[in-house]
Design an enzyme around this catalytic site. Structure first.
Site: not given
Lengths: 438, 438, 438, 438
Positions: D96, D202, D257
């Site tokens: 990540r 999202h 988002y």
């Protein structure tokens, strides 16, 4: 440079073949065919020889270098073909006679492309077409399959859904007939009018008619309702006129076959009367065909005999020759054919076959958009499409239950009980030509 | 019989007009124009007179009996027109310069048909077009509106959604340019290729390319990626090549404007550099135009001067003349225009404007089906369509919030904050031409 | 806080009303109705008084504070209503008798919601419903119209297309009946099964049946074909079983009305036989109703008499009370109602009425997605939707040609000629209730 | 009778696991889990042991007979499972960190579910998920796959398009968060509001908000624009408010988002600033996780520690437990999940994954209809769907060109050149976890 076009005509022994020959001769300058293979099966050998001999005399007289080959060996013929036309009839006119006669016993329309008869013609024809398609994939993978064999809509649907063949076009003389009829009624040249067709094979509607850019649909329908002789129809359908108020509000011209749906009882009675008086339509045609073949045998005949035009399939060979010509020469003109919908009719699945105006290009037909089906015909068109899809599945699988479902949902069949009885009787009658089912 | 065609060109004082005149002269035999009215507004009077005088000399020299009329009275001109072409620029090149300059201050592409500049060109233009439409409904209800005024997609969308006018076609020279470019790359005549276009104005893709019926899309893209000089693009867009792997997998040729979206930062930097060096594109064009008008003043000039071809709008007048010719003569050929979708692109609302191949008939363009948008471009095409629809609504209503929404959802605008700042600055800058907003 | 619910029942004098009253009494804790207005017209005054008196005895006996109001003044009743239910019959059972009798003369199904009878019930009912809608917009704009008046699909279509009313739901007891029947056949509680319904009013199919998450559709159909007593059907339709192979391949359970389409001739013969023996269904019901009203007059009766359950509309009041309860209390449970499609059935226009499972919320029903109609039923469902749309237009416009078009495209009508004859005879017979047409 | 439920949690060593355990404990009466298998890989063994020991203490303390099994043997765990939840992270937080850091070097948003980072998380995750799916088909073919692993939309799309698995649901805590946020702003219980969600994971919007049946969308947005603390957002996204005029005209609440798209430059600058100050978000989380695991090691801890709630995934376990509970108990309540569209959003392919309100039944989620996407968001939603589809194809095929196409069409990526550079650098960085590509 390509040396010349190879065309294969399956069912070459058909009485229609001289029309096709004439069409090819007339277009030779544009469409330089080097070989034309007429293919038939053992049962059609005699007819093939008669019509083949006439074909040879015709090209000789015309002085065009088209080589005519006669054969019973389909694979040999298909090798490297450019176009394959199909115009055969599984079971010949005897089978048609059964499709026409048996339903009448159940008070049901007996017809070769509609109702129970249409279903059985499909069940007999589709497996043969799919066999041809398999051969073509091996022997001439880039060739075009030009199918005139009825029921052309169901056959095209079957090829699109149950094979990988993309180069297939289904052909019907109906739309040309309507267009010419309209031009006659308006008394103007065909080239000045534009007819927007929408629907399916034998379920097609002239939705809007333009003359020099002006919408004249209402005018044409007024002319049709005022004078009965103006009614546009196909030769082989009884010529009943619609109720004027119905026709005016519909504001579209349905192909003649719609009378089976909008005038069911009337058409049925007419069929019964005709059957009493003249036998089935198949029997009438059998007689005509017999006479034609007698003519064809004449060694002095080297042109298409005028009597053929009475046969009922006017414009058929014109439609086929034009289509082949436009594909070969990338003409990009508009013809009305059966092809993959791709959104031309918004209500119908993109992958289904529809009969609409298409631009004919070297890469195939590209449908013109027509938008949604008009509300009053959404139902009947969808009903035939439901029937065609289930029927094609039945033909491919040979499944009894699926065939019964197809028969029962056909709008010309009154009850599931009659559907079963007709299915059983027709299956038995056509046993020989339905190997999938037995 | 009709005596001759009346054409009205709004924005007749444009430097492009001589191309149009040349096109009409060349097609006179087929397209017998009796009157051509060049219309402009007070601010354009001088240019109108210069270009009008040249036009008169051109038709005289060519010996065709087209009467050229110059007027500031639009209503008088529109009376009984057959075709109305629009090629005006509200606020002239000064307004364009603002559309190009102001966004740059916010690190945003400044361009006349894309991004904030495109929005403002739409906001200024749409109300004027809708006024013309209103006049046409009264004065020449059957005439065709042939719109070249950019942003042509947004303008066509606005006419289709916010007026009752059906006879409208939006025109762009982009697709012809791509087609010609492909023919050059393949080194074959244009007539041998068929390009399936799909998308929107300035957001169109050559989805599949056929040469003599064979799909050569991959081949063309290979040729384009191998040699940079093969890259097809419009003259007025910097000529950056795409990453070959991206381009090959995309397997479509995007119109040059797509570089604003697939190469945003690069294009922005290039614009900044060019702005430093040469000023805005509008300023460059202003200079070119000035020189052109100097040429036009020459009383001995009676043809289209070759320098005009450098101006950047290649094929524009060819596109317009061909379209008018095909409508008038019902040519039923294929041209790529902006029209009501009607199912041509399955992903886009039937009533929206799209840019696709159409059959051009006397009753107007009929789109050819293209099916669904390919997956990779569904997004960007839909994004521009969302933007066009909201922007058209903003132009019609003059609503600030709607304009801000349009600006913010434009894919070239980075943040709602910048959107608001640019909106405010551009509104102020174009105040004079945005009566709906003030 | 709201003080209590006001409900208005138009056609309050109906023999069904006691069921509704019972339903409201049983749900009083959740659904605190303060006023229930029973509205009828002069011709129904006597029945209204009888049934109204019974209603008052019922609430009194039950000890719930629902105030029952009887009135002929519709506007007064509608003022500030929360829910309006409609259960009237324009022309009463006499009109129904004509709808059932006249078509039989033309060898056509005579039925109150299908075929020519259904069309005429629609033509009589829709203008009255649209009048009520207009009143509601003025007098109780936020109220919900819960329509049980048949043909409920055509009526809902008409309200959605020809008014601005959005708060309308059409109700039928059919789906509940099917669901209960399936639960019985499987011998499990209704709550354990989930039936996915798709289609239109009186043209609905149980497409998939789940028991505890497992698809048991095939199993249920096997049980139905094995034991005839398992066949799910509505009481008022003759109980003929389908051909097992057809039913298995269909693999859906059609509502009983589909027998009119899949067994047309059989149903027609049965109707003719029944007509000979007992008169029309309307006459049978008239007798039942007469007996019911005799019972209702009994001053000692203060409950719903058990005989009412035999009347044929099982679950009707349950459906209505549950629907009102779920809307009022935002229950978010699933009920099968007629509402705007919005994509629930992908083949049908988003704005048309469909009968599907919906989440019932305080803001109204939200349809659950069902995807495309299965291929075999696309046709028949679309045909009824075509008919409903044309019929609704005829009802609103009073246009003869449109009514003839609707009649002719109805799949139970055999020819356009019969269509015209039946139209003419039924128009004359119902003249009094068809002011739009005269 | 079933003896008890077997649940398998892949990525069982996650710091979220205690929330899940708590959720299962609290629902034990309804959801009698007999076995819960926590599965992880060798690299996660230590965490698995720590969190597994805590889980055992938690169920013991709660006194529920759930057997906790810890294993690295996935196949053994999957055998006869009823539900499989996935919450793993291929490459752990180190991966990540790279997804977040590398794009920043190219002036591009670095985020784990959006932009280049989202693409790479998809490329790493999808092959693993499809492996699990293959195992499930063999070992527990009727089990449900409940996927929380991000990017959940792309993962669900991949399972729907590239496997035969139908029992898959993608889960996100976003919609619950929005709903709770709205309830707070309105100061009413969550149960009184109904939020119509439409979009993708999202990329979802609260399209309409109802309070007790009344549309209060405008009101909620007014409250949100008036008080900044009212802005609904997910914890892990910087809390910038929208321009009020934009937000009001949009008239929908985008999930947090969307700020990456409507505020790209702002978010990027914020990321850069945060990176300077605190490192990547992954590094921040790493620290939090480290602290959490320190807490988890405490042998006296037998409940979910309150610190976990700060971790950022509020409602995640609630969403999962509720979903499993509703499927298991056929609750037929409404939850917002990722599932096959089936017409819920008319603009999106029926077979794609969407995030919409669904009825949760024992046979799975049934989407509620939402109609067309509102015009302003059609574009951005379609763009992410285009990206998800191309990205899923890239993950499955391991094709470089497809990955570059996905990267380039992502709306957060500015140019094809940067796309290629980032692709190359990220491929190299994640080499170990991308066997398909190497």
């Amino acid at each position: 440079m390509k040396k010349g076009i190879k065309i294969v005509t399956i069912g070459g022994g058909s009485s229609y073949t001289p029309e096709l020959i004439e069409g090819f001769i007339n277009r030779y300058q544009e469409l330089p065919i080097s070989e034309l293979w007429l293919v038939d099966i053992e049962a059609g050998r005699e007819k093939l020889e008669i019509v083949g001999a006439l074909a040879k005399r015709m090209v000789e007289k015309a002085g065009v270098p088209i080589k005519i080959e006669l054969t019973l060996d389909r694979e040999k013929a298909l090798k490297n073909a450019d176009f394959v036309t199909t115009q055969f009839r599984v079971g010949l006119l005897d089978a048609r006679a059964k499709d026409e006669k048996i339903p009448l016993k159940y008070d049901t329309i007996g017809q070769e492309t509609n109702g129970p008869g249409g279903l059985f013609k499909g069940l007999r024809t589709i497996p043969v077409i799919l066999d041809i398609v398999k051969d073509m994939e091996k022997l001439c993978p880039n060739a075009w399959l030009i199918n005139f064999t009825n029921p052309a809509g169901m056959v095209t649907e079957a090829v699109l859904r149950h094979s990988n063949m993309k180069n297939v076009v289904g052909l019907c003389n109906g739309p040309i007939g309507i267009e010419r009829g309209i031009a006659e009624i308006l008394n103007v040249p065909s080239s000045e009018i534009f007819v927007e067709f929408t629907g399916l094979n034998h379920m097609v509607f002239a939705k809007r008619i333009f003359h020099n850019g002006i919408d004249v649909t209402k005018k044409v329908i007024s002319l049709m309702t005022e004078k009965e002789e103006n009614a546009v129809s196909l030769k082989n359908i009884a010529d009943f006129a619609y109720e004027p108020e119905f026709f005016k509000k519909l504001n579209m011209i349905p192909i003649g076959y719609l009378r089976y749906y909008y005038k069911t009882a009337q058409m049925l009675n007419d069929q019964k009367r005709a059957f009493e008086e003249e036998g089935t339509r198949a029997q009438v045609v059998q007689k005509v065909e017999h006479e034609l073949f007698e003519l064809y045998k004449d060694q002095d005949l080297a042109i298409k005999p005028p009597q053929l035009s009475e046969r009922g399939g006017a414009y058929y060979s014109e439609a086929a020759c034009n289509l082949i010509n436009s594909i070969y020469n990338d003409k990009r003109d508009i013809q009305t054919v059966n092809t993959r919908n791709n959104g031309a009719i918004l209500d119908i699945d993109s992958n289904s076959a529809v009969e609409v105006n298409c631009l004919i290009t070297k890469q195939g037909p590209i449908p013109l958009t027509t938008g949604e089906l008009p509300v009053p015909i959404k139902g009947i068109v969808q009903q035939i499409k439901s029937f065609e899809r289930v029927a094609a599945e039945a033909a491919v699988t040979g499944d009894y239950d699926t065939a019964l479902l197809a028969m029962t949902i056909n709008p010309l069949v009154s009850t599931d009980i009659d559907a079963k009885k007709m299915l059983d009787e027709l299956l038995e009658a056509h046993k020989e030509y339905l190997p999938n089912f037995f």
